[in-house]
Design a protein around this motif. Structure first.
Motif, PDB file in Angstrom:
ATOM      1  N   GLU A   1     -22.660  23.419  59.616  1.00  0.00           N
ATOM      2  CA  GLU A   1     -22.865  24.840  59.347  1.00  0.00           C
ATOM      3  C   GLU A   1     -24.223  25.226  59.915  1.00  0.00           C
ATOM      4  O   GLU A   1     -25.144  24.404  59.983  1.00  0.00           O
ATOM      5  CB  GLU A   1     -22.768  25.145  57.846  1.00  0.00           C
ATOM      6  N   TRP A   2     -24.324  26.498  60.310  1.00  0.00           N
ATOM      7  CA  TRP A   2     -25.516  26.963  61.009  1.00  0.00           C
ATOM      8  C   TRP A   2     -26.095  28.150  60.251  1.00  0.00           C
ATOM      9  O   TRP A   2     -25.400  29.102  59.925  1.00  0.00           O
ATOM     10  CB  TRP A   2     -25.175  27.338  62.461  1.00  0.00           C
ATOM     11  N   TRP A   3     -27.401  28.060  59.975  1.00  0.00           N
ATOM     12  CA  TRP A   3     -28.103  29.071  59.181  1.00  0.00           C
ATOM     13  C   TRP A   3     -28.999  29.908  60.087  1.00  0.00           C
ATOM     14  O   TRP A   3     -29.861  29.379  60.789  1.00  0.00           O
ATOM     15  CB  TRP A   3     -28.936  28.386  58.098  1.00  0.00           C
TER      16      TRP A   3
ATOM     17  N   ASP B   1     -18.258  35.114  64.276  1.00  0.00           N
ATOM     18  CA  ASP B   1     -17.261  34.101  64.614  1.00  0.00           C
ATOM     19  C   ASP B   1     -17.633  32.794  63.897  1.00  0.00           C
ATOM     20  O   ASP B   1     -18.621  32.165  64.229  1.00  0.00           O
ATOM     21  CB  ASP B   1     -17.265  33.894  66.124  1.00  0.00           C
ATOM     22  N   TYR B   2     -16.862  32.373  62.864  1.00  0.00           N
ATOM     23  CA  TYR B   2     -15.644  33.009  62.374  1.00  0.00           C
ATOM     24  C   TYR B   2     -15.861  33.456  60.919  1.00  0.00           C
ATOM     25  O   TYR B   2     -15.581  34.576  60.558  1.00  0.00           O
ATOM     26  CB  TYR B   2     -14.491  31.994  62.490  1.00  0.00           C
ATOM     27  N   GLY B   3     -16.338  32.522  60.078  1.00  0.00           N
ATOM     28  CA  GLY B   3     -16.579  32.829  58.675  1.00  0.00           C
ATOM     29  C   GLY B   3     -18.057  32.736  58.351  1.00  0.00           C
ATOM     30  O   GLY B   3     -18.794  31.920  58.919  1.00  0.00           O
ATOM     31  N   CYS B   4     -18.507  33.584  57.415  1.00  0.00           N
ATOM     32  CA  CYS B   4     -19.936  33.576  57.090  1.00  0.00           C
ATOM     33  C   CYS B   4     -20.156  34.017  55.652  1.00  0.00           C
ATOM     34  O   CYS B   4     -19.289  34.622  55.017  1.00  0.00           O
ATOM     35  CB  CYS B   4     -20.708  34.494  58.035  1.00  0.00           C
ATOM     36  N   GLU B   5     -21.348  33.713  55.144  1.00  0.00           N
ATOM     37  CA  GLU B   5     -21.855  34.264  53.894  1.00  0.00           C
ATOM     38  C   GLU B   5     -23.243  34.821  54.171  1.00  0.00           C
ATOM     39  O   GLU B   5     -23.963  34.315  55.039  1.00  0.00           O
ATOM     40  CB  GLU B   5     -21.903  33.198  52.806  1.00  0.00           C
TER      41      GLU B   5
ATOM     42  N   GLU C   1     -14.387  36.648  56.696  1.00  0.00           N
ATOM     43  CA  GLU C   1     -13.679  35.828  57.671  1.00  0.00           C
ATOM     44  C   GLU C   1     -12.955  36.750  58.650  1.00  0.00           C
ATOM     45  O   GLU C   1     -12.406  37.771  58.243  1.00  0.00           O
ATOM     46  CB  GLU C   1     -12.665  34.904  57.002  1.00  0.00           C
ATOM     47  N   GLY C   2     -12.956  36.380  59.916  1.00  0.00           N
ATOM     48  CA  GLY C   2     -12.265  37.173  60.947  1.00  0.00           C
ATOM     49  C   GLY C   2     -13.252  37.707  61.955  1.00  0.00           C
ATOM     50  O   GLY C   2     -14.225  38.369  61.586  1.00  0.00           O
ATOM     51  N   VAL C   3     -12.989  37.431  63.228  1.00  0.00           N
ATOM     52  CA  VAL C   3     -13.956  37.762  64.273  1.00  0.00           C
ATOM     53  C   VAL C   3     -13.923  39.233  64.651  1.00  0.00           C
ATOM     54  O   VAL C   3     -14.931  39.806  65.055  1.00  0.00           O
ATOM     55  CB  VAL C   3     -13.676  36.905  65.537  1.00  0.00           C
ATOM     56  N   PHE C   4     -12.767  39.882  64.508  1.00  0.00           N
ATOM     57  CA  PHE C   4     -12.589  41.178  65.163  1.00  0.00           C
ATOM     58  C   PHE C   4     -12.829  42.380  64.261  1.00  0.00           C
ATOM     59  O   PHE C   4     -12.794  43.513  64.730  1.00  0.00           O
ATOM     60  CB  PHE C   4     -11.176  41.255  65.758  1.00  0.00           C
TER      61      PHE C   4
ATOM     62  N   THR D   1     -18.578  26.055  59.225  1.00  0.00           N
ATOM     63  CA  THR D   1     -18.030  25.269  60.327  1.00  0.00           C
ATOM     64  C   THR D   1     -16.790  25.984  60.847  1.00  0.00           C
ATOM     65  O   THR D   1     -15.996  26.510  60.067  1.00  0.00           O
ATOM     66  CB  THR D   1     -17.656  23.855  59.865  1.00  0.00           C
ATOM     67  N   PRO D   2     -16.622  26.059  62.158  1.00  0.00           N
ATOM     68  CA  PRO D   2     -15.501  26.842  62.704  1.00  0.00           C
ATOM     69  C   PRO D   2     -14.161  26.190  62.409  1.00  0.00           C
ATOM     70  O   PRO D   2     -14.065  24.971  62.221  1.00  0.00           O
ATOM     71  CB  PRO D   2     -15.792  26.867  64.202  1.00  0.00           C
ATOM     72  N   PRO D   3     -13.084  26.983  62.384  1.00  0.00           N
ATOM     73  CA  PRO D   3     -11.740  26.437  62.186  1.00  0.00           C
ATOM     74  C   PRO D   3     -11.389  25.446  63.291  1.00  0.00           C
ATOM     75  O   PRO D   3     -11.889  25.541  64.411  1.00  0.00           O
ATOM     76  CB  PRO D   3     -10.839  27.672  62.256  1.00  0.00           C
ATOM     77  N   GLN D   4     -10.508  24.516  62.962  1.00  0.00           N
ATOM     78  CA  GLN D   4     -10.086  23.521  63.933  1.00  0.00           C
ATOM     79  C   GLN D   4      -8.598  23.592  64.252  1.00  0.00           C
ATOM     80  O   GLN D   4      -8.129  22.887  65.151  1.00  0.00           O
ATOM     81  CB  GLN D   4     -10.440  22.113  63.424  1.00  0.00           C
ATOM     82  N   VAL D   5      -7.862  24.419  63.506  1.00  0.00           N
ATOM     83  CA  VAL D   5      -6.434  24.604  63.773  1.00  0.00           C
ATOM     84  C   VAL D   5      -6.195  26.089  63.985  1.00  0.00           C
ATOM     85  O   VAL D   5      -6.286  26.883  63.041  1.00  0.00           O
ATOM     86  CB  VAL D   5      -5.554  24.071  62.622  1.00  0.00           C
TER      87      VAL D   5
END
Length: 843
Positions: free
Chosen positions: A111-113, A137-141, A153-156, A187-191
């Motif tokens: 995860e990136w802060w 992109d993609y999920g955050c708090e 959640e959701g990029v668009f 962490t970004p989705p993998q599926v």
């Protein structure tokens, strides 16, 4: 079932309105500007890496706003992405260079802060203050000054948080007015199937397994009054008498607990043309909550918006203010165009027998033949490496290549506002798969389906004021992979109902829909064709034979794909010097289909063209261009039963050896100029059945003229010239053309001439169309080979089997190991030392 879908669309529409947040707009007066947006973008951000779940445990969300601890974090840019920030900080090597992307796969396991410190000096009395994120992109708090704001959640979809009670404000004390905004990127989705429609697919045959992540859209702090706009939509309608109505649909939020009597004042002006300003005003009592209002503006003599080859790109600008007494609460400026988009059935196709949907597009009543290419963007998958100027340049180049449309297809994201702005201004229409649905394996539970529908609604609502947006599509080859055809079709039709509840544009569920799964879902056998089989089945047909036998009889071509290699200058930017020539492993990593490229060259030139790096590279680009040219002209001669072509692709979002006509460094390939010829709106062209001819046979074909303009031409001439490989003219004929009708495609003259006796290996055809004043209004050219068409076809089929044997034995399509003896299963040369530099077979 149809009524159920309509009810569901209404439910989604209401839900999306309720959840829509204030757009990052500037609060203005109709008379003066009062800036109320704080830009939180740029290089002021800092970031660091944490193991999943550890950031909160370590208290990063509670960083003191006054402290300077983040000064030692890595620098970051917003909008941007994690990989680019890491590369600039020296943490990873350039992921685009060589095979470095493989070495960066660890990035997606953390995860990136991100943190930003900013000061606030102005109070927020009688205001609503939101921090608005355009895209993450993609999920955050998100936290502000240690206070948890929420998650997304959701990029668009844009999202925002109200921060009135959490802001630290002081006019002069720096520490007391200091604020700390902290964003944790999950962490970004993998599926991809789990996030279909809400994140861009990070796979496909032009990318490797590295998942994008970042704060990829602008971040702003927006101040408005207590009553504010959440959306303004200029819904335009053309009337039979030539007038137009602009229904200004206003979505307004009263954030207080009291009903307010509000005055709305509006103006309408020409943005790029002069007109007498139109003004209107009205009053309305606005109860607490979100409400929809409308105000119609009638324009007696409207200036219409057209694609560049049909007319002018007239744009209007509206400005509407909200006033509570004398207090200006909010103002929204909206740019739009007045145009009407309709669709009609293509002639020659039977509704519900051949096709399910009309595929001819009409703009303001005129047929718009679509000369397009799949965008293939964004300009870089790492958005931190993209500048807004890239969009303007790429759209300019597309128009200069005679494209009049760009298709954003289902493997790529909806684009940034500037993309549509430049398309509006340059007269480039947009055919858009609204959200990226490049997989049919989507969640089947209703809760997740609603999320996908709402993501699509938010995308189209944000873009519907752009007149360039003229066609909506649901999926992209989605039916290829749908495990349940009927579920897939129902999903796509429900998505269409949701979108059309918000914008009046043509919608098609998917393309091509002619595959077995699409047929099982009830679609018809002639819906569309993805003209890809020449490439994927390379060797089955010489390209002109494939066009005549397998690509005919469809109303539209949403994809037509051929590959090539970027220029040597561009190759040096992403291929290591010791792997440059003969091709090394990095070529394969960047999706160089080395066998197909050799075969493609041989098809076009009768030679693999491997004498040098420069010869090979240029030949792949020329071969791509010639196959595109011949295919485009073949398809265009079927106008109007065929109504559009989209090449695949115009660009690609990383440096590769694949589909793009313009490479990742914005450098046009040679193929660009062949497409530029074939996409001339007024095109003189030559129809032929084969490219290999015997010296002893007559050279045969037909001269055609295709006219996409709504302008007729009279008393024209066609010059037809054949030259041998020594430059000698062996045939020179002139033909009189009495009339070229507007919006037409017609065969005019047959060629049947025995002129090839002196040709050794290659001969050339030149065409020139002049108007009655002698001005050249279209030029075209071709070259042909002396050879045996049947023998060449037989050799090509044998080569296909050799190709398949190698691929199937060594990982199949997508694996590049079979190009290299050190890595294939035969292992004729052992790969056991880091000093080895494998070179591709066949070079």
């Amino acid at each position: 079932m149809k009524n159920i879908r309509k009810l569901f669309a209404i439910f989604v529409a209401l839900g999306s309105v309720t959840l829509t947040v204030a757009q990052p707009n500037t609060t203005l007066s109709l008379e003066k500007t009062n800036e109320q947006v704080t830009d939180l973008n740029g290089m002021r951000w800092r970031f660091k890496m944490m193991l999943p779940g550890e950031g909160v445990k370590k208290g990063l969300h509670k960083l003191p706003a006054e402290d300077i601890e983040t000064l030692v974090w890595n620098n970051a840019k917003v909008p941007g992405d994690v990989y680019t920030d890491l590369w600039k900080a020296g943490v990873i090597d350039d992921p685009h260079f060589g095979r470095n992307s493989v070495k960066a796969q660890w990035v997606q396991q953390y995860e990136w802060w991100y943190a930003l410190q900013f000061s606030v000096t102005e109070g927020v009395e009688n205001q609503v203050v939101d921090i608005v994120f355009e895209s993450v992109d993609y999920g955050c708090e998100v936290w502000l000054n240690g206070h948890y704001l929420g998650k997304h959640e959701g990029v668009f979809s844009r999202f925002s948080f109200n921060v009135n009670e959490y802001l630290r404000i002081h006019k002069w004390d720096f520490l007391k007015g200091r604020n700390m905004l902290v964003v944790k990127l999950d962490t970004p989705p993998q599926v991809n199937a789990f996030v279909a429609g809400k994140k861009t697919p990070w796979f496909g045959d032009y990318w490797r397994d590295i998942t994008p992540i970042g704060i990829v859209g602008p971040v702003k702090m927006v101040r408005t009054g207590k009553v504010r706009f959440t959306d303004v939509y200029a819904h335009t309608k053309l009337n039979k008498n030539g007038s137009a109505d602009v229904n200004m649909e206003l979505t307004v939020e009263n954030t207080t607990s009291q009903a307010k009597e509000i005055t709305f004042e509006g103006s309408l002006n020409g943005k790029n043309f002069k007109m007498n300003e139109m003004r209107f005003d009205f009053k309305k009592t606005i109860a607490p909550g979100v409400h929809k209002l409308s105000q119609n503006v009638h324009i007696k003599d409207p200036k219409l918006w057209w694609p560049w080859d049909l007319g002018d790109q007239n744009l209007y600008q509206s400005k509407i203010s909200i006033k509570d007494g004398n207090a200006n609460q909010d103002v929204k400026e909206t740019t739009f165009g007045i145009r009407e988009v309709t669709s009609k059935w293509n002639p020659g196709f039977k509704k519900d027998v051949d096709v399910t949907f009309p595929r001819s597009t009409y703009i303001n009543g005129k047929f718009h033949f679509i000369r397009s290419a799949c965008w293939g963007g964004p300009p870089n998958i790492f958005v931190g490496r993209t500048e807004k100027s890239d969009y303007k340049e790429l759209i300019r180049l597309a128009k200069e290549m005679n494209m009049n449309n760009i298709r954003i297809f289902g493997w790529h994201p909806p684009e940034v506002p500037e993309f549509y702005q430049y398309c509006d201004e340059m007269g480039m229409t947009v055919w858009q798969d609204i959200i990226p649905l490049g997989t049919g394996n989507i969640p089947s539970d209703e809760k997740n389906l609603v999320k996908i529908f709402n993501e699509g609604v938010k995308v189209v609502v944000d873009r519907r004021n752009h007149p360039s947006l003229i066609m909506m599509e649901g999926g992209e080859e989605m039916m290829f992979r749908t495990r349940d055809p009927k579920f897939g079709r129902d999903f796509l039709e429900r998505l269409g109902d949701s979108l059309k509840a918000h914008v009046d544009l043509p919608y098609v569920p998917d393309s091509p829909m002619t595959d077995p799964v699409g047929q099982a879902a009830g679609f018809k056998p002639k819906e569309a064709i993805h003209a890809l089989r020449y490439f994927y089945d390379m060797g089955e047909w010489l390209h002109e034979d494939w066009l005549q036998t397998k690509a005919d009889g469809f109303p539209i071509v949403p994809e037509f794909a051929i590959t090539s290699v970027p220029s040597v200058e561009s190759l040096k930017k992403f291929i290591p010097e010791n792997e440059m020539w003969p091709p090394g492993l990095s070529w394969g990593h960047h999706w160089a289909d080395l066998t197909r490229l050799r075969m493609q060259n041989w098809d076009v030139f009768g030679s693999e063209m491997k004498g040098s790096l420069e010869e090979f590279v240029n030949a792949t680009q020329d071969a791509q261009g010639i196959i595109f040219q011949n295919g485009i002209e073949h398809f265009r001669r079927d106008k109007p039963s065929l109504s559009g072509i989209a090449l695949c692709h115009y660009i690609t979002y990383g440096p590769d050896m694949k589909w793009g006509i313009v490479d990742n460094y914005r450098k046009p390939k040679n193929s660009y100029y062949f497409v530029q010829k074939a996409y001339q709106p007024l095109l003189v062209n030559f129809e032929f059945t084969k490219r290999r001819w015997s010296n002893n046979e007559a050279f045969k074909g037909n001269i055609w003229i295709i006219n996409d303009f709504y302008k007729s031409y009279k008393d024209c001439k066609v010059k037809f010239e054949v030259k041998d490989d020594s430059g000698n003219i062996v045939l020179n004929k002139n033909f009189a053309v009495n009339a070229i009708d507007e919006n037409s495609a017609k065969s005019f003259f047959a060629i049947d001439e025995k002129v090839l006796k002196t040709v050794k290996s290659k001969f050339f055809v030149n065409l020139e169309l002049t108007d009655k004043g002698g001005n050249v209004i279209s030029k075209n050219d071709y070259f042909f080979l002396i050879g045996d068409q049947a023998a060449a076809s037989k050799r090509f089929k044998e080569w296909k089997q050799e190709r398949l044997d190698l691929e199937n034995k060594n990982g199949g399509y997508g694996s590049y190991y079979h190009y290299f003896k050190e890595l294939d299963s035969d292992n004729t040369i052992r790969y056991e030392s880091g000093i080895q530099t494998p070179k591709a077979k066949g070079f």
